[in-house]
Design a protein around this motif. Structure first.
Motif, PDB file in Angstrom:
ATOM      1  N   ASN C   9      28.224  21.336 -28.017  1.00  0.00           N
ATOM      2  CA  ASN C   9      28.876  22.397 -28.787  1.00  0.00           C
ATOM      3  C   ASN C   9      27.856  23.333 -29.432  1.00  0.00           C
ATOM      4  N   SER C  27      36.290  26.523 -30.666  1.00  0.00           N
ATOM      5  CA  SER C  27      37.370  25.536 -30.618  1.00  0.00           C
ATOM      6  C   SER C  27      38.225  25.599 -31.878  1.00  0.00           C
TER       7      SER C  27
ATOM      8  N   ASN D   9      35.348  22.330 -10.808  1.00  0.00           N
ATOM      9  CA  ASN D   9      35.364  21.715 -12.135  1.00  0.00           C
ATOM     10  C   ASN D   9      34.082  20.961 -12.424  1.00  0.00           C
ATOM     11  N   ASP D  24      38.502  18.843 -15.644  1.00  0.00           N
ATOM     12  CA  ASP D  24      37.261  18.805 -16.406  1.00  0.00           C
ATOM     13  C   ASP D  24      37.576  18.543 -17.872  1.00  0.00           C
ATOM     14  N   LYS D  25      36.543  18.181 -18.617  1.00  0.00           N
ATOM     15  CA  LYS D  25      36.719  17.823 -20.014  1.00  0.00           C
ATOM     16  C   LYS D  25      37.308  18.990 -20.824  1.00  0.00           C
ATOM     17  N   ALA D  26      36.836  20.208 -20.560  1.00  0.00           N
ATOM     18  CA  ALA D  26      37.304  21.357 -21.343  1.00  0.00           C
ATOM     19  C   ALA D  26      38.814  21.556 -21.192  1.00  0.00           C
ATOM     20  N   SER D  27      39.341  21.385 -19.967  1.00  0.00           N
ATOM     21  CA  SER D  27      40.781  21.562 -19.741  1.00  0.00           C
ATOM     22  C   SER D  27      41.581  20.465 -20.438  1.00  0.00           C
ATOM     23  N   ALA D  30      41.574  21.334 -24.077  1.00  0.00           N
ATOM     24  CA  ALA D  30      42.411  22.502 -24.383  1.00  0.00           C
ATOM     25  C   ALA D  30      43.882  22.088 -24.388  1.00  0.00           C
ATOM     26  N   ARG D  90      37.882  15.479 -31.955  1.00  0.00           N
ATOM     27  CA  ARG D  90      36.879  16.467 -31.544  1.00  0.00           C
ATOM     28  C   ARG D  90      35.468  15.918 -31.739  1.00  0.00           C
ATOM     29  N   SER D  94      32.648  15.103 -28.809  1.00  0.00           N
ATOM     30  CA  SER D  94      31.365  15.822 -28.762  1.00  0.00           C
ATOM     31  C   SER D  94      30.254  14.869 -28.323  1.00  0.00           C
TER      32      SER D  94
END
Lengths: 227, 227, 227, 227
Positions: C9, C27, D9, D24-27, D30, D90, D94
């Motif tokens: 991040n 985020s 991805n 992927d992790k971001a999706s 989200a 979150r 991380s």
């Protein structure tokens, strides 16, 4: 010159820090997409059936679905109208790389009418093809689609916020395209005075007018490619 | 040649400005993810208990939870079905790098059935294992999963929208995989005519068929690696 | 030195792994945008009309809309207030490139008041211009806008979280700007004691005070550019 | 070797196409953020007051707010619990740069309990400090926080999905931290048998235990830096 902090937002191109938006196009669109997604999903909350004793449900299930047919129709109608608004909105903004203060304000007003959509849908779902609710639905839709038209007019006027080399044909095509929906709903209001059901049927004319306008402009465009 | 502005969207690869989507794959998926997230979260609004006088709650709390067991089961069932749709949808689109007009339209119709999901869930929650609501639930699920199947068929036909070198085995595997859900729900409809509860139990067969199909295709795939 | 994993991040700049946030600014803002979008869209669920027999709807539709005018007004008011909060919030954070633990906590409390917004809106919609609900609405709005003010004070104090070279004029301008909304709503509370309707009218003074403050600071800023 | 299409991805690192996640992790995050944002915002829909004649509202407004105090408290409690879950979630992720199939499934089950949150909140809001609803609330919270704990255990076991050089101290600290919430809620269940109100008060002990654990681990960490 006085040092001006410009921020990390790519859409923030104003030189005057007091007029800065602090808002890039991607964030504005992500916020709008969220509102579109929520408004379109909330519509389902209107789909309810009256209380039926459990042991009767198999006998009356189909008649009940027929009874709430206006609700189902209103749900389907509003779902596909909002979905198409979203597609039109996305298509339009693919031509608009930057924002300014006025465009953001018009945008917020446009979102107001998107957020409002479940209200006329709920009325249409309960009262079906009655004059007052059909006219009300048509009015709200006229307003929201007119705002999309104004957004384009504002952005494209003298190439204010669009690419400098975007062809006049495309600008005109987008203007005409964005007039189809408001004109269709506006014209349906006098039709509703004669027959509300006919007014609702008239909305389906857009299934024909959109491809027609596209074909017409493709031809016009093809003709100018030679010059 | 006439200058055509192609926009900033990476998924916009059409050469014809009148057919442009103005919509990249990432935006389409973000919009869909939003709709999935909202539809799955709205399900909880159905979890309600009847009015109970405050001083009685400790005595009747457990019996009340048992009373609303169909609601709880419907909530759990639809939550995990939507979550698995989302995973299948994401997996499928990891093979589809681009969009076209038809795929977007199929996509919107698919989202229509996702948005609709809280409605059959609410019916199942109230009327439990009655023939009519079980069949209705199975029909909606058949429709939504068939749309996922059609999305894949359309995208993979002649490698239309997928990578040119994606193996035929993977294409076939994805097709078969995407048929499991619609077939399971479709087959459960005649079962419901005999016994609605049995139909609901039959849905759990997917816990076995999915791994079975995967194992079978892994073997088939392994065999062809040598050739 | 002990190896410290810093994560992917970008906003995570703390050297102490036990104090890490694990949360970047993007985020946090995406989460907030989602909450803003949902809270603003949920407002429409309050727009309901009383039960009217279907055959009477055309006769009583307009009078009914007039009857629920406080609901409609509350909806419009809260929509544009939340939208403007969102714009202010976005503008403010365009000056704040990083987060820290305290800012995140203030942020969460600010979001609490955004999430709460549909509640005073619902009260205002039902009870219109009665003293108690107008004062309650003004109090909630005072709290939420004060939190935005405190967020700025905390971030800008000694340039704690803002760019080191951001001018003092801009910092002061943002502070004053963020005081307009809480002061307006706070002052409207004694006005409501005299006349609740007058209190609601007084909120519209912000349409004048915001541009006035901007013009004043633009002049002040222009004067210092020469030094 | 057979050609395997790996997709765009970044989180998709599996070599076997049949086991690919396509996620992927971001999706995943989200999607989760969306669910958190919706669940936390839906809580406000429970804030309702009983029907009061319009002319009485000023007299009974404050007593009414007192009457619905359990609802308000439940709203505040659940808002800050979900917000803190989101922050913990979150922070944990991380440290986890990649996903695998099992982590995604645990994730989905965790989201199930987040989506469920408005249900125990609604019960707590109506029935206040009665044994059954307090125990039910504590049980749901124990489950959701235990899932966060299991997510971490799974990801950190033999550095399965975390950075290879992440220190054992941090791993242990995160494990202990993730046990505070489930233990607090679990211990409150026998307390509720004695006094439900006392059980709710006991939850606030987390305001002390979290900083205490952090301080303890900071000291332990400081001691090992010399070795």
């Amino acid at each position: 010159m006085y040092k001006v902090f410009m921020g990390e937002n790519p859409g923030d191109t104003t030189g005057d820090i007091f007029d800065r938006l602090g808002l890039d196009k991607a964030s504005m669109m992500a916020f709008s997409d969220g509102i579109f997604a929520i408004a379109i999903t909330l519509l389902v909350l209107e789909l309810r059936i009256p209380d039926i004793p459990s042991h009767d449900i198999d006998t009356v299930f189909l008649p009940t679905l027929v009874d709430i047919f206006p609700k189902i129709l209103g749900f389907i109608l509003s779902f596909f109208i909002i979905a198409n608004f979203w597609l039109s909105y996305r298509r339009m903004f693919s031509f608009i790389p930057t924002l300014d203060r006025v465009l953001v304000r018009l945008h917020i007003v446009f979102l107001f009418f998107i957020v409002l959509m479940p209200f006329p849908t709920y009325l249409l779902g309960i009262y079906g093809n009655h004059l007052s609710v059909v006219v009300f639905y048509a009015l709200i839709l006229t307003m929201s689609s007119l705002l999309l038209f104004f957004l384009w007019k504002y952005a494209s006027k003298n190439h204010r916020l669009i690419e400098p080399d975007l062809s006049e044909h495309v600008i005109e095509y987008m203007s005409v395209r964005n007039l189809i929906t408001p004109v269709t709903f506006l014209v349906s209001i006098p039709i509703a005075l004669v027959n509300p059901l006919l007014a609702m049927v008239s909305w389906s004319s857009m299934l024909v007018t959109f491809p027609l306008v596209k074909t017409r402009y493709k031809k016009k465009f093809a003709g100018t490619q030679d010059t």
